[in-house]
Design a protein around this motif. Structure first.
Motif, short mmCIF file in Angstrom:
data_model
loop_
_atom_site.label_atom_id
_atom_site.label_comp_id
_atom_site.label_asym_id
_atom_site.label_seq_id
_atom_site.Cartn_x
_atom_site.Cartn_y
_atom_site.Cartn_z
N ARG A 1 -8.21 -3.42 27.62
CA ARG A 1 -7.47 -2.54 28.60
C ARG A 1 -6.16 -2.72 28.30
NH1 ARG A 1 -10.73 -4.32 32.79
NH2 ARG A 1 -8.96 -5.29 33.68
N LEU A 2 -5.48 -3.77 28.20
CA LEU A 2 -3.97 -3.94 27.87
C LEU A 2 -3.78 -3.26 26.48
CD1 LEU A 2 -3.48 -7.61 29.40
CD2 LEU A 2 -2.79 -5.28 30.38
N ARG A 3 -4.68 -3.61 25.49
CA ARG A 3 -4.38 -3.23 24.13
C ARG A 3 -4.35 -1.75 24.12
NH1 ARG A 3 -8.00 -6.14 22.04
NH2 ARG A 3 -9.73 -4.37 21.85
N ARG A 4 -5.36 -1.10 24.80
CA ARG A 4 -5.42 0.53 24.90
C ARG A 4 -4.45 0.97 25.41
NH1 ARG A 4 -10.48 0.37 26.78
NH2 ARG A 4 -9.94 0.75 28.77
N GLY A 5 -3.81 0.51 26.53
CA GLY A 5 -2.80 1.16 27.16
C GLY A 5 -1.48 0.98 26.37
N THR A 6 -1.22 -0.06 25.66
CA THR A 6 -0.17 -0.21 24.92
C THR A 6 -0.17 0.77 23.45
OG1 THR A 6 -0.08 -2.72 25.51
CG2 THR A 6 1.19 -2.00 23.33
N LEU A 7 -1.44 0.76 22.88
CA LEU A 7 -1.39 1.88 21.74
C LEU A 7 -1.40 3.16 22.21
CD1 LEU A 7 -4.49 -0.23 20.02
CD2 LEU A 7 -2.09 0.09 19.16
N TYR A 8 -1.97 3.52 23.25
CA TYR A 8 -1.73 4.89 23.84
C TYR A 8 -0.11 5.38 23.92
CZ TYR A 8 -6.82 5.45 24.90
OH TYR A 8 -8.16 5.63 24.96
N GLU A 9 0.64 4.42 24.50
CA GLU A 9 2.13 4.67 24.57
C GLU A 9 2.83 4.75 23.39
OE1 GLU A 9 4.00 5.28 27.26
OE2 GLU A 9 2.16 5.56 28.36
N ALA A 10 2.36 3.83 22.35
CA ALA A 10 2.88 3.70 21.10
C ALA A 10 2.57 5.09 20.48
CB ALA A 10 2.36 2.80 20.22
N ALA A 11 1.43 5.47 20.44
CA ALA A 11 0.98 6.90 19.87
C ALA A 11 2.07 8.06 20.51
CB ALA A 11 -0.41 7.50 20.18
N LEU B 1 0.75 -1.17 -0.11
CA LEU B 1 -0.13 -0.05 -0.06
C LEU B 1 0.86 1.15 -0.13
CD1 LEU B 1 -3.00 0.87 0.18
CD2 LEU B 1 -2.69 0.91 2.63
N GLY B 2 2.07 1.02 0.35
CA GLY B 2 3.03 2.09 0.61
C GLY B 2 2.69 3.05 1.71
N VAL B 3 2.05 2.66 2.68
CA VAL B 3 1.82 3.61 3.99
C VAL B 3 2.96 3.41 5.05
CG1 VAL B 3 0.43 2.00 5.05
CG2 VAL B 3 0.30 4.19 5.68
N THR B 4 3.10 4.22 5.79
CA THR B 4 4.34 4.16 6.86
C THR B 4 3.56 3.14 7.75
OG1 THR B 4 5.20 6.15 6.55
CG2 THR B 4 5.81 5.40 8.63
N TYR B 5 4.22 2.26 8.50
CA TYR B 5 3.67 1.44 9.47
C TYR B 5 4.72 1.05 10.56
CZ TYR B 5 5.65 -2.70 7.44
OH TYR B 5 6.51 -3.77 6.86
N LYS B 6 4.13 0.54 11.74
CA LYS B 6 5.03 -0.14 12.74
C LYS B 6 4.20 -1.19 13.52
CE LYS B 6 7.49 0.88 17.00
NZ LYS B 6 8.73 0.40 16.63
N ILE B 7 4.93 -2.42 13.51
CA ILE B 7 4.41 -3.53 14.06
C ILE B 7 4.76 -3.56 15.37
CG2 ILE B 7 4.01 -6.00 14.18
CD1 ILE B 7 2.75 -4.36 11.55
N ILE B 8 3.86 -3.55 16.76
CA ILE B 8 4.46 -3.64 18.06
C ILE B 8 4.28 -5.02 18.49
CG2 ILE B 8 4.05 -2.80 20.29
CD1 ILE B 8 2.84 -0.16 18.98
N GLU B 9 5.11 -5.58 19.05
CA GLU B 9 4.93 -6.96 19.62
C GLU B 9 5.03 -6.79 21.14
OE1 GLU B 9 8.10 -9.54 17.90
OE2 GLU B 9 7.76 -8.98 16.05
N LYS B 10 4.07 -7.34 21.60
CA LYS B 10 3.58 -7.49 23.26
C LYS B 10 2.69 -8.59 23.60
CE LYS B 10 2.94 -4.51 27.11
NZ LYS B 10 2.59 -3.17 27.72
N ASN B 11 3.28 -9.64 24.37
CA ASN B 11 2.51 -10.75 24.57
C ASN B 11 1.24 -10.48 25.60
OD1 ASN B 11 1.60 -13.57 24.81
ND2 ASN B 11 3.48 -14.31 25.32
N THR B 12 0.53 -9.76 25.36
CA THR B 12 -0.98 -9.51 25.87
C THR B 12 -1.73 -10.85 26.08
OG1 THR B 12 -2.03 -8.50 24.27
CG2 THR B 12 -0.84 -7.14 25.61
N TYR B 13 -1.69 -11.73 25.10
CA TYR B 13 -2.61 -12.86 24.91
C TYR B 13 -2.12 -13.53 26.11
CZ TYR B 13 -4.11 -17.36 23.49
OH TYR B 13 -5.01 -18.60 23.57
N LYS B 14 -0.80 -13.86 26.58
CA LYS B 14 -0.59 -14.72 27.74
C LYS B 14 -0.86 -14.08 29.10
CE LYS B 14 3.40 -16.62 30.18
NZ LYS B 14 4.88 -16.40 30.24
N VAL B 15 -0.97 -12.70 29.12
CA VAL B 15 -1.46 -11.99 30.33
C VAL B 15 -2.84 -12.34 30.64
CG1 VAL B 15 -1.71 -10.04 31.60
CG2 VAL B 15 0.18 -10.41 30.38
#
Length: 265
Positions: A116-126, A85-99
């Motif tokens: 909650r875990l996903r939201r907190g991680t994404l806020y920090e990433a932003a 697609l040609g868009v800038t992107y980033k993949i964040i790896e965090k094992n929230t599934y295990k938690v």
């Protein structure tokens, strides 16, 4: 069934109206688009990229996916799609599934903790990426379902706002698909042939209250067509004096206090 051009124009109009009504995007914004691999987030990204091209203002877009390390998650699909697609992107790896699996009692739904875990991680990433806004793929059906879930099960009149600040007050969260019907998104997604990645964590839970509410709304639509549009209009047409919340309306002096108390800020 509408053709690809028709449903695309319908989504453009709906997203454009949401952006306009709620002042979502401004010149110089840096927007992080959260991409899960589902039809909603793929559509969200396409809509944001469209308005980035046609809007008379300039803003940056970066697509971000949180790889929660669910078993069998196809790690190459999103990087391949986003690169093409040609868009800038980033993949964040965090094992929230295990938690989530460790902390959720057997028989209980995983959605609340996972969210909650996903939201907190994404806020920090932003914040780490220097983005001042974050866009989520919730659509009109999600907003109505959330309102009814809160009404029936949580005892409050509340839903997903189209635009709000996070608790820290340093990030604006957007829902540009707020006026988009899920059926239109599904039709558009099929035409676009998005490489859909199913969620094996929450999608496998059959007894979720949200699924029951979704079916209830679908039944209403069958019996009374366009009920969802009426409910969506109701959420934008609130009369505090005709409810029972004394924080919104002063029944002693008969004055609207919602703005004075800055309840919605």
């Amino acid at each position: 069934m509408e053709n690809k051009e028709q449903v695309t124009k319908k989504l453009h109009r709906a997203v454009g109206e949401a952006i306009k009504q709620f002042s979502m995007i401004e010149d110089g914004d840096s927007i992080m688009v959260c991409l899960s691999g589902g039809k909603d987030s793929y559509t969200l990204l396409q809509m944001i990229l469209h308005f980035q091209k046609v809007a008379p203002i300039s803003f940056k877009v970066i697509a971000v996916n949180l790889d929660q390390k669910q078993p069998g998650f196809p790690e190459t699909i999103l990087p391949t799609y986003l690169s093409q697609l040609g868009v800038t992107y980033k993949i964040i790896e965090k094992n929230t599934y295990k938690v989530v699996m460790e902390k959720t009692p057997e028989g209980k739904t995983t959605c609340s903790l996972c969210s909650r875990l996903r939201r907190g991680t994404l806020y920090e990433a932003a914040k780490d990426l220097g983005c001042n806004k974050l866009a989520l793929g919730h659509h009109r059906n999600d907003i109505i379902e959330t309102f009814l879930l809160n009404f029936f099960f949580a005892g409050k009149l509340e839903t997903m706002p189209p635009k709000f600040k996070n608790d820290a007050g340093d990030l604006v969260v957007l829902r540009p698909l707020a006026f988009c019907k899920e059926s239109d998104i599904e039709t558009y997604s099929n035409y676009m042939n998005f490489p859909i990645i199913p969620c094996n964590l929450c999608g496998s839970q059959e007894n979720l209250q949200r699924k029951k509410v979704k079916q209830m709304i679908a039944d209403w639509e069958t019996d009374f067509p366009d009920r969802s549009s009426v409910m969506m209009n109701a959420l934008q047409n609130v009369y505090p004096s005709h409810l029972l919340d004394r924080n919104l309306y002063n029944f002693d002096s008969l004055e609207d206090t919602s703005l004075k108390d800055d309840i919605f800020v």
